[in-house]
Motif scaffolding. Sequence first.
Motif, mmCIF file in Angstrom:
data_model
loop_
_atom_site.group_PDB
_atom_site.id
_atom_site.type_symbol
_atom_site.label_atom_id
_atom_site.label_comp_id
_atom_site.label_asym_id
_atom_site.label_seq_id
_atom_site.Cartn_x
_atom_site.Cartn_y
_atom_site.Cartn_z
ATOM 1 N N ASP A 378 0.878 -1.294 0.292
ATOM 2 C CA ASP A 378 0.039 -0.277 0.003
ATOM 3 C C ASP A 378 0.418 1.102 -0.003
ATOM 4 O O ASP A 378 1.711 1.159 0.371
ATOM 5 N N PHE A 379 0.867 1.915 -0.794
ATOM 6 C CA PHE A 379 1.570 3.350 -1.456
ATOM 7 C C PHE A 379 0.968 4.327 -2.337
ATOM 8 O O PHE A 379 -0.151 3.387 -2.476
ATOM 9 N N GLU A 380 1.638 5.437 -2.146
ATOM 10 C CA GLU A 380 0.276 6.620 -3.015
ATOM 11 C C GLU A 380 1.553 6.819 -4.344
ATOM 12 O O GLU A 380 1.119 6.479 -4.818
ATOM 13 N N LYS A 381 2.743 6.556 -4.288
ATOM 14 C CA LYS A 381 4.217 6.919 -5.066
ATOM 15 C C LYS A 381 4.699 5.522 -5.559
ATOM 16 O O LYS A 381 5.588 5.851 -4.123
ATOM 17 N N ALA A 382 5.334 5.123 -6.434
ATOM 18 C CA ALA A 382 6.758 4.888 -6.282
ATOM 19 C C ALA A 382 7.717 5.197 -7.532
ATOM 20 O O ALA A 382 7.125 5.708 -8.913
ATOM 21 N N PHE A 383 9.206 5.012 -7.652
ATOM 22 C CA PHE A 383 9.532 5.779 -8.486
ATOM 23 C C PHE A 383 10.937 4.654 -9.119
ATOM 24 O O PHE A 383 11.677 4.546 -8.222
ATOM 25 N N GLU A 384 10.969 4.699 -10.053
ATOM 26 C CA GLU A 384 12.106 3.785 -9.712
ATOM 27 C C GLU A 384 13.760 4.297 -10.961
ATOM 28 O O GLU A 384 13.483 6.131 -11.610
ATOM 29 N N PRO A 385 14.737 3.967 -10.291
ATOM 30 C CA PRO A 385 16.144 5.103 -10.966
ATOM 31 C C PRO A 385 16.121 4.590 -12.691
ATOM 32 O O PRO A 385 15.823 3.480 -13.244
ATOM 33 N N ILE A 386 16.315 5.549 -13.606
ATOM 34 C CA ILE A 386 16.546 5.819 -14.788
ATOM 35 C C ILE A 386 17.854 5.815 -14.851
ATOM 36 O O ILE A 386 18.417 6.712 -14.423
ATOM 37 N N VAL A 387 18.502 5.123 -16.251
ATOM 38 C CA VAL A 387 19.901 6.171 -16.696
ATOM 39 C C VAL A 387 19.614 6.081 -18.050
ATOM 40 O O VAL A 387 18.634 6.197 -18.867
ATOM 41 N N GLN A 388 20.750 6.972 -18.195
ATOM 42 C CA GLN A 388 20.852 7.529 -19.906
ATOM 43 C C GLN A 388 21.887 6.797 -20.492
ATOM 44 O O GLN A 388 22.925 6.708 -20.085
ATOM 45 N N LEU A 389 21.432 6.447 -21.666
ATOM 46 C CA LEU A 389 21.769 5.317 -22.248
ATOM 47 C C LEU A 389 22.670 5.882 -23.252
ATOM 48 O O LEU A 389 22.527 7.027 -24.311
ATOM 49 N N LYS A 390 24.247 5.520 -23.787
ATOM 50 C CA LYS A 390 24.441 6.129 -25.133
ATOM 51 C C LYS A 390 24.604 5.002 -25.553
ATOM 52 O O LYS A 390 26.026 4.024 -25.308
ATOM 53 N N ILE A 391 24.052 4.338 -27.085
ATOM 54 C CA ILE A 391 24.417 3.347 -27.999
ATOM 55 C C ILE A 391 25.203 3.465 -28.758
ATOM 56 O O ILE A 391 24.962 4.434 -30.089
ATOM 57 N N LEU A 392 26.987 3.268 -29.924
ATOM 58 C CA LEU A 392 27.131 3.371 -30.445
ATOM 59 C C LEU A 392 27.773 2.437 -31.937
ATOM 60 O O LEU A 392 27.894 1.267 -30.880
ATOM 61 N N MET A 393 27.151 2.745 -33.206
ATOM 62 C CA MET A 393 27.025 1.545 -33.864
ATOM 63 C C MET A 393 27.159 1.783 -34.811
ATOM 64 O O MET A 393 26.723 2.788 -35.568
ATOM 65 N N PRO A 394 27.501 0.238 -36.284
ATOM 66 C CA PRO A 394 27.111 0.985 -37.747
ATOM 67 C C PRO A 394 26.187 0.759 -37.746
ATOM 68 O O PRO A 394 24.547 1.096 -37.698
ATOM 69 N N GLU A 395 25.828 1.838 -38.994
ATOM 70 C CA GLU A 395 24.715 2.684 -39.204
ATOM 71 C C GLU A 395 23.339 1.459 -39.687
ATOM 72 O O GLU A 395 22.573 1.641 -39.822
ATOM 73 N N GLN A 396 24.023 0.177 -40.349
ATOM 74 C CA GLN A 396 23.220 -0.715 -40.815
ATOM 75 C C GLN A 396 22.358 -0.976 -39.664
ATOM 76 O O GLN A 396 21.560 -2.166 -40.258
ATOM 77 N N TYR A 397 22.763 -1.272 -38.180
ATOM 78 C CA TYR A 397 22.168 -2.288 -37.593
ATOM 79 C C TYR A 397 20.955 -1.145 -36.595
ATOM 80 O O TYR A 397 20.804 -1.982 -35.445
ATOM 81 N N LEU A 398 20.607 0.186 -37.330
ATOM 82 C CA LEU A 398 19.850 1.379 -36.541
ATOM 83 C C LEU A 398 19.026 0.574 -36.442
ATOM 84 O O LEU A 398 18.273 0.351 -34.964
#
Length: 577
Positions: A378-398
Amino acid sequence: MIRNFVIIAHIDHGKSTLADRMLEVTETVSARNMKEQYLDSMELERERGITIKMAPVRMKWKDNSLNLIDTPGHSDFSYEVSRALKAVEGGILLVDAMQGIQAQTLANFELAKRNGLKIIGALNKVDLDPPNLEEMTIELAELLEVDPSEIHHLSGKTGEGVGRLLDDVIEKIPGPKEEEKDEALIFSSFYDEHKGIVAFVRVFGGNFQRDKKTKLIAFDESFKVKEVGYFAPELKTTNKLSAGEIGYIATGMKDPEAIKIGDTIGERALEGFKVPMPVVFVSLYPGSGSEYDDLKIALEKLQLNDSSLEFKPESSQVLGRGFKCGFLGRLHFEITMQRLEREFDLTLVSSFPSVSYKVIERGKGEVIVENAREFPDDFEKAFEPIVQLKILMPEQYLGSVLSLSELFYLKDIQTHNAGRSILIEAKLPLSQLILDFDDKLKSVSQGFASFSYEFYGYEEADLRRLDILVAGDIVPGLSRVVYKAEMESEGRKMVDRLKDLLPKQQFVQAIQAKVGGSIVARENVKAMRKDVTGYLYGGDVTRKNKLLDKQKRGKKKLEKMGRVDVPVEVFRELLKR
């Protein structure tokens, strides 16, 4: 002259091999004694091909003293990089000429820039005749904002170009500044039976020598120096360590809690060092209760070399006494588990990995929940941790990489051109990152995509605690925090697996997945069948029926009073991914 520097590179870009060639070229280690990944002292590092524990070394080159710190390249171990960067004035940004700039390379470069380090660019593995060497040279030069002629071409395998690189280290990386007061930054440590806690330090001011009285600032503990020395790369004693030098101070102290990585030995504290906070929490239990003390000692010893490892005692009805441990990521957790099992010969069981949630409880305000079992119904609100991702790849896998948004809660997705590659920036819940995001990314990109991440903040999420009950009792180690939309499917997966794994008893075992007051999935493990009429031959059928009824009543009685102990082996199988 003294030069202190690091090697910054992505996994598998050859930093340990380059360090090997530097040891050979400077004749710090003879060719006869040389072995691959010389500075990677742990067996696990050689197996995985990654650097986990920093190994400093002092080398002599043309009458100059060069102190090298070889740093790890995985996002989980960025705390090692941050410690190293505080101890040096410059670095070599090493890029595999066959693979190009990777996500973690960019992340560590940004960190080095923020620390004001002088960076020298180098392309490795030129002995493989990389097809786009000129393009990559220009790309790296643009990143560093230098002329392409300043980018080194070298081979960590053959040693080509290593001498010229060392010349540039002396010419371009500034020498250390000296302070008057005694100041030494601790960037690693280990325990020695005879020397006590040995601190790896960078001396910023004054000097340290045997029998000198000094103190640990954060711990506020005075001690008399037992021994000082440097890394050659084995420990080598010397008369004193002076300002600008990197070496070790043997404290003679026996308390593992005394050393705080980032603390200062001397007269005043050095500023600006951040101790990273664990983001993944796992409960560890010994395979047998008698190994509890052994596990405690092992964790204390590992913590001496790994300041980010946190642990505190806890207990479980099913698994007995253990420890709740905090880690920097999944790889950090896996490496620690393997070290505990290999180096200390321990058999361990772990809970599901969890992250730290913020929950606003009714009438109580905000609480931090690190253990899934403590997540309230029983709770009012819940918050989860978020990460900022940076993904680097060759164009053909976009397209393939973007399709991951169907499996994971990727949001705020942006794409950018990054030289010959594509850079995706997105946000992702940390709970999903630590499970199997890395594996899925490698799969859809055939191993060509790389990523780095940093903590972004907390965001509201619709979360619930999923409990697993066996014969009416909650099994604590199997509780998890899940999204409301996934609670039924996750509950079904768990009860199905438990049904296959649990050994049969003399009564029916009910397996239930429960969220709040609702059962979202259920299965039964059938009772063992024992033929109680086997000794009867023919005769009155009434006799057989009486025996069967008696057996049925006995099973119902057992079912009411029966408590099921989930075997350790079942836990181990359930927690496999």
